[in-house]
Scaffold this motif. Sequence first.
Motif, PDB file in Angstrom:
ATOM      1  N   UNK A  36       0.856  -1.199   0.000  1.00 22.71           N
ATOM      2  CA  UNK A  36       0.000   0.000   0.000  1.00 22.71           C
ATOM      3  C   UNK A  36       0.886   1.241   0.000  1.00 22.71           C
ATOM      4  N   UNK A  37       1.927   1.239   0.837  1.00 19.33           N
ATOM      5  CA  UNK A  37       2.839   2.388   0.913  1.00 19.33           C
ATOM      6  C   UNK A  37       3.470   2.662  -0.454  1.00 19.33           C
ATOM      7  N   UNK A  38       3.945   1.616  -1.115  1.00 19.35           N
ATOM      8  CA  UNK A  38       4.730   1.803  -2.340  1.00 19.35           C
ATOM      9  C   UNK A  38       3.916   1.836  -3.631  1.00 19.35           C
ATOM     10  N   UNK A  39       2.751   1.201  -3.641  1.00 20.91           N
ATOM     11  CA  UNK A  39       2.046   1.062  -4.918  1.00 20.91           C
ATOM     12  C   UNK A  39       0.676   1.734  -4.986  1.00 20.91           C
ATOM     13  N   UNK A  40       0.019   1.973  -3.865  1.00 17.41           N
ATOM     14  CA  UNK A  40      -1.316   2.583  -3.910  1.00 17.41           C
ATOM     15  C   UNK A  40      -1.197   4.053  -4.296  1.00 17.41           C
TER      16      UNK A  40
END
Length: 160
Positions: free
Chosen positions: A54-58
Amino acid sequence: MYIPAACRYTLEVQATTERIPQVRRILAAHLRHWHLEQHITPVCRAVDELVGNVVHHASGDKRCVVELRWTGRHLIASVADTDRRMPRVTSSSPSKGGLATVAVLSDSWGTCGTATGKVIWFSRRVKAAERIVRAAPVAMPPMSEFRLPPTSPQVPVPAG
């Protein structure tokens, strides 16, 4: 034997790299409370991957909902976010992290699109022997010999 009623814990969190260790500690505490200590490391590692994704791709809102469910036979963890893009497995090597790591740490996993984004979940089976609560042995005083109480002789009752 410890057989719980269905247990559920939900945590809504702003996904950041700083929050991942906090989420891990909270989940570990719940797993200890549910007597599932042997699942702390794999479950927390897999959730770390999902929150990290979530941190890197959302895109946009980085809020996510982490949920643990313990049914008495299966432990299910999920991370829901508001990004509608479905994840892709980009490597089959767990050493590279991502969903390959989740797959190795779980018995099954999957994704599901929702009206507001997506949910990625995984489950672990818990064997019956793992559910036994092992209490520390308690010293017991030695048992005294068991003896039947003395019987009193029966006295005839006069007819009358």
